[in-house]
Design a protein around this motif. Structure first.
Motif, PDB file in Angstrom:
ATOM      1  N   GLY A 127      73.282  87.133  60.314  1.00 14.53           N
ATOM      2  CA  GLY A 127      73.760  85.760  60.450  1.00 14.53           C
ATOM      3  C   GLY A 127      73.199  84.819  59.409  1.00 14.53           C
ATOM      4  N   ALA A 128      72.548  85.365  58.366  1.00 17.99           N
ATOM      5  CA  ALA A 128      71.830  84.523  57.409  1.00 17.99           C
ATOM      6  C   ALA A 128      72.742  83.549  56.673  1.00 17.99           C
ATOM      7  CB  ALA A 128      71.070  85.393  56.408  1.00 17.99           C
ATOM      8  N   MET A 129      73.949  83.987  56.325  1.00 16.57           N
ATOM      9  CA  MET A 129      74.868  83.121  55.597  1.00 16.57           C
ATOM     10  C   MET A 129      75.171  81.863  56.413  1.00 16.57           C
ATOM     11  SD  MET A 129      78.598  84.065  53.976  1.00 16.57           S
ATOM     12  CE  MET A 129      79.233  84.640  55.556  1.00 16.57           C
ATOM     13  N   ASP A 130      75.428  82.052  57.706  1.00  8.75           N
ATOM     14  CA  ASP A 130      75.717  80.913  58.583  1.00  8.75           C
ATOM     15  C   ASP A 130      74.488  80.026  58.754  1.00  8.75           C
ATOM     16  OD1 ASP A 130      78.507  81.790  59.804  1.00  8.75           O
ATOM     17  OD2 ASP A 130      77.201  83.543  59.828  1.00  8.75           O
ATOM     18  N   LEU A 131      73.315  80.655  58.871  1.00  9.93           N
ATOM     19  CA  LEU A 131      72.086  79.899  59.097  1.00  9.93           C
ATOM     20  C   LEU A 131      71.712  79.046  57.893  1.00  9.93           C
ATOM     21  CD1 LEU A 131      70.157  82.748  60.890  1.00  9.93           C
ATOM     22  CD2 LEU A 131      70.650  80.516  61.891  1.00  9.93           C
ATOM     23  N   VAL A 132      71.778  79.610  56.704  1.00 16.14           N
ATOM     24  CA  VAL A 132      71.414  78.843  55.508  1.00 16.14           C
ATOM     25  C   VAL A 132      72.385  77.685  55.307  1.00 16.14           C
ATOM     26  CG1 VAL A 132      71.101  78.932  53.005  1.00 16.14           C
ATOM     27  CG2 VAL A 132      70.299  80.818  54.414  1.00 16.14           C
ATOM     28  N   THR A 133      73.641  77.905  55.644  1.00 14.24           N
ATOM     29  CA  THR A 133      74.651  76.863  55.462  1.00 14.24           C
ATOM     30  C   THR A 133      74.592  75.803  56.559  1.00 14.24           C
ATOM     31  OG1 THR A 133      76.113  78.462  54.387  1.00 14.24           O
ATOM     32  CG2 THR A 133      77.130  76.437  55.207  1.00 14.24           C
ATOM     33  N   GLY A 134      74.302  76.236  57.803  1.00 10.78           N
ATOM     34  CA  GLY A 134      74.448  75.324  58.932  1.00 10.78           C
ATOM     35  C   GLY A 134      73.211  74.588  59.396  1.00 10.78           C
ATOM     36  N   ALA A 135      72.017  75.158  59.180  1.00 12.16           N
ATOM     37  CA  ALA A 135      70.789  74.519  59.679  1.00 12.16           C
ATOM     38  C   ALA A 135      70.445  73.278  58.856  1.00 12.16           C
ATOM     39  CB  ALA A 135      69.630  75.508  59.641  1.00 12.16           C
ATOM     40  N   LYS A 136      69.820  72.314  59.508  1.00 10.37           N
ATOM     41  CA  LYS A 136      69.448  71.076  58.815  1.00 10.37           C
ATOM     42  C   LYS A 136      68.344  71.312  57.790  1.00 10.37           C
ATOM     43  CE  LYS A 136      70.737  68.380  62.868  1.00 10.37           C
ATOM     44  NZ  LYS A 136      70.253  67.629  64.049  1.00 10.37           N
ATOM     45  N   LYS A 137      67.448  72.264  58.057  1.00  9.30           N
ATOM     46  CA  LYS A 137      66.362  72.587  57.133  1.00  9.30           C
ATOM     47  C   LYS A 137      66.187  74.099  57.098  1.00  9.30           C
ATOM     48  CE  LYS A 137      61.453  71.576  56.177  1.00  9.30           C
ATOM     49  NZ  LYS A 137      60.265  70.807  56.616  1.00  9.30           N
ATOM     50  N   VAL A 138      65.931  74.630  55.901  1.00  4.97           N
ATOM     51  CA  VAL A 138      65.780  76.077  55.721  1.00  4.97           C
ATOM     52  C   VAL A 138      64.429  76.381  55.079  1.00  4.97           C
ATOM     53  CG1 VAL A 138      66.719  78.165  54.661  1.00  4.97           C
ATOM     54  CG2 VAL A 138      68.272  76.337  55.413  1.00  4.97           C
ATOM     55  N   ILE A 139      63.626  77.198  55.756  1.00  5.37           N
ATOM     56  CA  ILE A 139      62.356  77.664  55.213  1.00  5.37           C
ATOM     57  C   ILE A 139      62.430  79.173  55.027  1.00  5.37           C
ATOM     58  CG2 ILE A 139      59.867  77.942  55.628  1.00  5.37           C
ATOM     59  CD1 ILE A 139      59.911  75.377  57.224  1.00  5.37           C
ATOM     60  N   VAL A 140      62.013  79.650  53.861  1.00 11.82           N
ATOM     61  CA  VAL A 140      61.920  81.086  53.621  1.00 11.82           C
ATOM     62  C   VAL A 140      60.474  81.505  53.806  1.00 11.82           C
ATOM     63  CG1 VAL A 140      62.234  82.948  51.948  1.00 11.82           C
ATOM     64  CG2 VAL A 140      63.851  81.033  52.012  1.00 11.82           C
ATOM     65  N   ALA A 141      60.257  82.497  54.668  1.00 12.97           N
ATOM     66  CA  ALA A 141      58.917  83.030  54.946  1.00 12.97           C
ATOM     67  C   ALA A 141      58.907  84.491  54.529  1.00 12.97           C
ATOM     68  CB  ALA A 141      58.589  82.896  56.434  1.00 12.97           C
ATOM     69  N   MET A 142      58.176  84.808  53.466  1.00 13.75           N
ATOM     70  CA  MET A 142      58.208  86.179  52.944  1.00 13.75           C
ATOM     71  C   MET A 142      56.932  86.481  52.172  1.00 13.75           C
ATOM     72  SD  MET A 142      60.795  85.805  49.670  1.00 13.75           S
ATOM     73  CE  MET A 142      60.223  84.938  48.182  1.00 13.75           C
ATOM     74  N   ARG A 143      56.660  87.770  51.969  1.00 12.24           N
ATOM     75  CA  ARG A 143      55.572  88.178  51.101  1.00 12.24           C
ATOM     76  C   ARG A 143      55.921  87.798  49.666  1.00 12.24           C
ATOM     77  NH1 ARG A 143      51.936  92.041  53.381  1.00 12.24           N
ATOM     78  NH2 ARG A 143      50.865  91.880  51.379  1.00 12.24           N
ATOM     79  N   HIS A 144      54.898  87.475  48.883  1.00  6.53           N
ATOM     80  CA  HIS A 144      55.124  86.987  47.526  1.00  6.53           C
ATOM     81  C   HIS A 144      55.649  88.083  46.594  1.00  6.53           C
ATOM     82  CE1 HIS A 144      54.209  83.380  44.993  1.00  6.53           C
ATOM     83  NE2 HIS A 144      54.336  84.271  44.023  1.00  6.53           N
ATOM     84  N   ARG A 145      55.174  89.302  46.805  1.00  2.00           N
ATOM     85  CA  ARG A 145      55.567  90.428  45.974  1.00  2.00           C
ATOM     86  C   ARG A 145      55.890  91.636  46.847  1.00  2.00           C
ATOM     87  NH1 ARG A 145      54.106  89.641  40.607  1.00  2.00           N
ATOM     88  NH2 ARG A 145      53.942  91.877  40.145  1.00  2.00           N
TER      89      ARG A 145
END
Length: 220
Positions: A127-145
């Motif tokens: 559902g990522a496409m919908d979430l990035v487009t629809g949410a008011k704010k988007v935070i990416v949480a991931m390992r740096h490398r």
């Protein structure tokens, strides 16, 4: 401190009381463990859970209560279970205050890539496409490398999840914000120097003044 705990703790500090928040699969699911359930934050998952609480202790799981990744969750007072169509209606209708997603790559312009090629044994869109487009704010949480390669790149070479620019990127090494003039380094991880962040990052970083370390003190 474990790198994933660093990321989850820092992201938790971005969440405001009384908000509706989606947590993606992977590291994002750890975020709720660092928030006091009395803050009135309702966590939502695409599979139809609204009001997810902390991960239940061993022996207290309910097979009917899982997040979108199939991990067991608990429910806070007032929680609801809805169907997937209703859940995506919340997402596409712009009702989510925030989504926290994992990523395979994020580039200097703030574009997120968190899926690869359909039909291969690799991550799919979900559902990522919908979430990035629809949410008011988007935070990416991931390992740096990953496997010795930076996931923060000058330009994504994987398929983009959305043309929208994400609002914040949090890794164990840094907090970064994409802006019109480039990718700004806002904070470094605990005990991490700016030089190390620069060396670990393929994207060019905008660095202005003294860069503070993340504040990870306690649960919110």
């Amino acid at each position: 401190m474990d790198p994933e705990e660093v990321i989850a703790r820092r992201v938790a500090r971005e969440i405001r009381p009384g908000t509706l928040v989606n947590l993606g699969i992977g590291i994002p699911t750890l975020v709720s463990d660092h928030l006091d359930e009395r803050l009135g934050v309702f966590f939502q998952a695409e599979n139809g859970a609204v009001g997810m609480g902390h991960r239940p202790p061993e022996g207290m799981t309910d097979r009917h209560l899982t997040d979108a990744g199939g991990s067991f969750v608990s429910a806070v007072p007032g929680a609801s279970i809805i169907d997937s169509a209703f859940s995506f209606g919340l997402i596409r209708g712009g009702h989510l205050d925030l989504t926290v997603l994992g990523g395979l790559q994020v580039d200097a312009k703030g574009h997120l890539a968190n899926w690869m090629i359909p039909g291969r044994f690799v991550p799919g869109m979900g559902g990522a496409m919908d979430l990035v487009t629809g949410a008011k704010k988007v935070i990416v949480a991931m390992r740096h490398r990953a496997k010795g390669v930076s996931k923060v790149v000058q330009e994504c070479d994987l398929p983009l999840t959305s043309q929208r620019r994400v609002d914040l990127i949090v890794t164990e090494l840094a907090v970064m914000k994409p802006m019109d003039d480039g990718l700004h380094l806002l904070e470094t991880g605990p005990g991490i120097g700016v030089d190390r962040v620069v060396a670990a990052t393929d994207a060019a970083l905008v660095i202005t003044g003294r860069i503070p370390e993340m504040d990870l003190s306690g649960s919110i």
